[in-house]
Enzyme design. Structure first.
Site, PDB file in Angstrom:
ATOM      1  N   LEU A 113       3.720 -50.147 -48.209  1.00  0.00           N
ATOM      2  CA  LEU A 113       3.353 -49.041 -47.299  1.00  0.00           C
ATOM      3  C   LEU A 113       4.546 -48.103 -47.243  1.00  0.00           C
ATOM      4  O   LEU A 113       5.689 -48.565 -47.182  1.00  0.00           O
ATOM      5  CB  LEU A 113       3.038 -49.615 -45.926  1.00  0.00           C
ATOM      6  CG  LEU A 113       2.952 -48.716 -44.687  1.00  0.00           C
ATOM      7  CD1 LEU A 113       2.071 -49.388 -43.631  1.00  0.00           C
ATOM      8  CD2 LEU A 113       4.306 -48.368 -44.066  1.00  0.00           C
ATOM      9  N   ASN A 114       4.295 -46.780 -47.271  1.00  0.00           N
ATOM     10  CA  ASN A 114       5.379 -45.880 -46.847  1.00  0.00           C
ATOM     11  C   ASN A 114       4.863 -44.901 -45.794  1.00  0.00           C
ATOM     12  O   ASN A 114       4.393 -45.387 -44.749  1.00  0.00           O
ATOM     13  CB  ASN A 114       6.182 -45.279 -47.995  1.00  0.00           C
ATOM     14  CG  ASN A 114       5.431 -44.506 -49.021  1.00  0.00           C
ATOM     15  OD1 ASN A 114       4.544 -45.024 -49.672  1.00  0.00           O
ATOM     16  ND2 ASN A 114       5.776 -43.248 -49.203  1.00  0.00           N
ATOM     17  N   ASP A 115       4.924 -43.635 -45.983  1.00  0.00           N
ATOM     18  CA  ASP A 115       4.732 -42.686 -44.872  1.00  0.00           C
ATOM     19  C   ASP A 115       3.396 -42.845 -44.130  1.00  0.00           C
ATOM     20  O   ASP A 115       2.356 -43.025 -44.760  1.00  0.00           O
ATOM     21  CB  ASP A 115       4.726 -41.239 -45.394  1.00  0.00           C
ATOM     22  CG  ASP A 115       5.818 -40.967 -46.377  1.00  0.00           C
ATOM     23  OD1 ASP A 115       6.704 -41.814 -46.562  1.00  0.00           O
ATOM     24  OD2 ASP A 115       5.778 -39.881 -46.985  1.00  0.00           O
ATOM     25  N   SER A 175       1.782 -37.607 -49.521  1.00  0.00           N
ATOM     26  CA  SER A 175       1.651 -37.444 -48.067  1.00  0.00           C
ATOM     27  C   SER A 175       1.088 -36.098 -47.635  1.00  0.00           C
ATOM     28  O   SER A 175       1.159 -35.103 -48.370  1.00  0.00           O
ATOM     29  CB  SER A 175       3.021 -37.618 -47.414  1.00  0.00           C
ATOM     30  OG  SER A 175       3.349 -38.979 -47.426  1.00  0.00           O
ATOM     31  N   ASP A 236       3.951 -32.580 -49.147  1.00  0.00           N
ATOM     32  CA  ASP A 236       3.764 -33.080 -47.775  1.00  0.00           C
ATOM     33  C   ASP A 236       3.281 -31.995 -46.811  1.00  0.00           C
ATOM     34  O   ASP A 236       3.932 -31.700 -45.794  1.00  0.00           O
ATOM     35  CB  ASP A 236       5.073 -33.719 -47.245  1.00  0.00           C
ATOM     36  CG  ASP A 236       5.670 -34.726 -48.220  1.00  0.00           C
ATOM     37  OD1 ASP A 236       4.894 -35.295 -49.003  1.00  0.00           O
ATOM     38  OD2 ASP A 236       6.893 -34.935 -48.194  1.00  0.00           O
TER      39      ASP A 236
HETATM   40  C1  FRU Z   1       8.463 -39.632 -48.380  1.00  0.00           C
HETATM   41  C2  FRU Z   1       7.727 -39.336 -49.666  1.00  0.00           C
HETATM   42  C3  FRU Z   1       6.948 -38.037 -49.553  1.00  0.00           C
HETATM   43  C4  FRU Z   1       5.880 -38.214 -50.576  1.00  0.00           C
HETATM   44  C5  FRU Z   1       5.551 -39.671 -50.409  1.00  0.00           C
HETATM   45  C6  FRU Z   1       5.070 -40.357 -51.643  1.00  0.00           C
HETATM   46  O1  FRU Z   1       8.696 -40.983 -48.213  1.00  0.00           O
HETATM   47  O2  FRU Z   1       8.598 -39.293 -50.756  1.00  0.00           O
HETATM   48  O3  FRU Z   1       7.744 -36.891 -49.752  1.00  0.00           O
HETATM   49  O4  FRU Z   1       4.775 -37.403 -50.361  1.00  0.00           O
HETATM   50  O5  FRU Z   1       6.725 -40.294 -49.941  1.00  0.00           O
HETATM   51  O6  FRU Z   1       4.651 -41.653 -51.357  1.00  0.00           O
END
Ligand code: FRU
Length: 555
Positions: A113-115, A175, A236
């Site tokens: 998981l990230n953003d 994102s 983003d």
């Molecule tokens: C931030 C990021 C965003 C990008 C996303 C990709 O953590 O690098 O800039 O859209 O993660 O997963």
């Protein structure tokens, strides 16, 4: 025209993993190159087009793009690929057993998981999406996972919202934010593609729309080219309405490797016009700004940004990825100007936050409890990594942004227990709890503790610095100490802990330190070198609380 004959030659849709459109070509990437039936000559003249060649190394079949190809044709193929991707990812939607799994934070069932993405209130419920890499604990070909909630506590999983299925997002549905527009839930996101052997990055800003809040129809790029003098690190989207027009903010890298914000405007959310690149007054402030958000708080405009590559003033802090907020002036003449960057969080694991406005007028933030380069933590042994932060309410007081735990989180509390520690210890019997305490300078407090492990909070009386030390935990990479200067005469802490994380709200939300903390399951003790009175609550989601109180009633 139909793409069916191309797909048939490529071994059928089951064999197609991606469609790409580099320059004037049409490329199909396939699972098994040996299932490609035609050879270049035999594919001549498919609808008057020519197969240019097969690249076995990349697993790609390349044609000249048919002149009659429409975006509807391509979206139709994207839908077929998306169906396959959703089907295949089903096995990844089952959570693995793991002692580090949070009780009440959002974490991925498997994978990375990230953003947080698309955090919004729409048609009576809250929606929260997150960047998800289902197949490995690495950053790869991101999906948007989807959760909904009526109360911002109990988050229910939904079908995967977006998969990297189309020519404009084949290497990651990156994102973005959501807009609740009448009955439509609109997702603005960055389509990320990689072209050719050099994996050249291409980014466009894309739209997907849902009428039912569950299934999303991709519309393709709404910003198809890069802003002038901006590299493909442009992503983003945050979309908001102000002064009768829609704004889209994008994190951007200028060609001279300066982070900036690109701004587009629209009056219908579909057609966007470039407005400018902002942030020059911040000077040399990192090589890229990621994940912007912008909103009004107590009458002030505030922007959240993630500048990458700025130095920290602390020798303990070696991470290039920062996250903070700036004050914003919005004017017709000067556009957007920023000033006074302050960090949002002073712990180890906080990045890429976004906010929503609740119907009762609160501004609520959720962040990623993790960092871009750190992917080796003990939970990867059980096939998952990272989680979201707890939700926080924001206010603007005394020239700074204050963060406090979401009010609703109080309903997770068990009845309070109050106790004193005087150079002594206590076993809390749980790793999901809330503690409140006021500590004197000179105190040393440890939590998540057994005989070999602990997370230490030291209040150094000489330097008036709070030190957060995770060197005695199972952490596998990353910094070990964070420090925070404080001027208050004592230090109040509100600590929300959950299995393998702490969020420490300091001096009533003036500062926050967020961290993943890995210690063994039975490391549930706390010790204080000093003297203080603690308020303690076990924390569990209300439905879990009521399940256990029902059980008690039956005994
Ligand atoms: C931030 C990021 C965003 C990008 C996303 C990709 O953590 O690098 O800039 O859209 O993660 O997963």
């Amino acid at each position: 025209m139909s793409l069916a004959c191309f797909i048939a030659d490529c071994g059928g849709i089951q064999n197609v993993t991606r469609v790409l459109i580099p320059d004037d070509d049409l490329v199909f990437e396939v699972r098994d190159i040996d299932l490609v039936t035609g050879t270049p000559p035999s594919m001549d003249d498919v609808d008057g087009q020519t197969c240019v060649g097969i690249d076995r190394a990349l697993g790609q079949v390349r044609y000249k793009k048919p002149a009659t190809l429409t975006s509807a044709d391509l979206l139709a193929v994207g839908k077929q690929i998306a169906n396959q991707q959703r089907g295949m990812a089903q096995t990844r939607e089952v959570a693995t057993e793991c002692e580090f799994r949070p009780q009440w934070h959002v974490a991925p069932p498997q994978g990375l998981l990230n953003d947080p993405n698309g955090f919004v209130f729409h048609n009576g419920q809250y929606h929260l999406f997150y960047q998800w890499s289902p197949y490995s604990c690495e950053h790869k070909d991101k999906y948007w996972a989807h959760l909904v909630s009526k109360d911002m506590l109990d988050w229910q999983g939904q079908p995967i919202a977006l998969t990297p299925s189309d020519w404009f997002d084949s290497h990651g549905v990156f994102s973005g934010h959501a807009v609740s527009h009448g009955d439509e839930l609109m997702l603005f996101y960055t389509g990320n593609t990689r072209i050719g052997e050099q994996r050249d990055r291409h980014t466009t800003q894309c739209l997907a729309v849902s009428a039912d809040g569950v299934s999303f129809d991709k519309k393709g790029p709404v910003v198809a080219t890069l802003p002038p003098q901006v590299t493909p690190h442009c992503r983003d989207p945050k979309v908001f309405y102000h002064n009768n027009e829609w704004f889209m903010l994008l994190g951007a890298q200028r060609e001279d490797l300066q982070g900036r914000l690109a701004v587009y405007k629209s009056n219908n959310l579909h057609d966007w016009v470039y407005h400018g690149l902002y942030g020059e007054e911040m000077g040399n402030f990192g090589y890229m700004w990621e994940c912007p958000d912008m909103f009004q708080l107590n009458g002030r405009w505030v922007a959240l940004i993630g500048p990458q590559g700025i130095a920290s003033t602390s020798p303990h802090h070696t991470v290039p990825h920062h996250n903070g907020y700036v004050d914003v002036e919005l004017s017709d003449e000067q556009g957007i100007t920023f000033s006074g960057f302050k960090n949002l969080d002073h712990g180890f694991d906080f990045y890429a936050p976004q906010t929503l406005a609740t119907p009762d007028g609160r501004r609520v933030l959720v962040g990623w409890m993790g960092l871009p380069d750190e992917i080796n933590q003990p939970s990867i042994d059980n096939g998952w990594i990272h989680q979201l932060t707890g939700l926080r309410e924001l206010t603007y007081q005394d020239e700074r942004l204050i963060q406090r735990p979401l009010q609703e989180l109080k309903s997770m509390r068990s009845p309070v227990e109050v106790f004193e520690l005087n150079h002594s210890s206590r076993d809390l019997g749980t790793k999901s709890f809330e503690l409140q305490v006021e500590l004197e300078w000179g105190s040393e407090f440890a939590l998540f503790k057994d005989s070999h492990h602990e997370l230490k909070i030291v209040l150094d009386a000489d330097t008036r610095t709070l030190l957060l030390d995770r060197s005695q935990t199972l952490i596998r990479e990353g910094d070990q100490v964070r420090d925070l200067s404080l001027s208050s005469s004592t230090v109040t802490l509100q600590i929300l802990a959950d299995s393998s994380s702490v969020e420490i709200f300091i001096n009533d939300g003036e500062y926050v330190m967020t961290s993943r903390v890995f210690t063994p399951l039975n490391a549930t003790s706390i010790t204080l070198s000093g003297c203080a009175t603690f308020s303690f609550w076990r924390l569990a989601l209300p439905k879990l609380n009521s399940a256990s109180s029902n059980q008690e009633g039956c005994e």
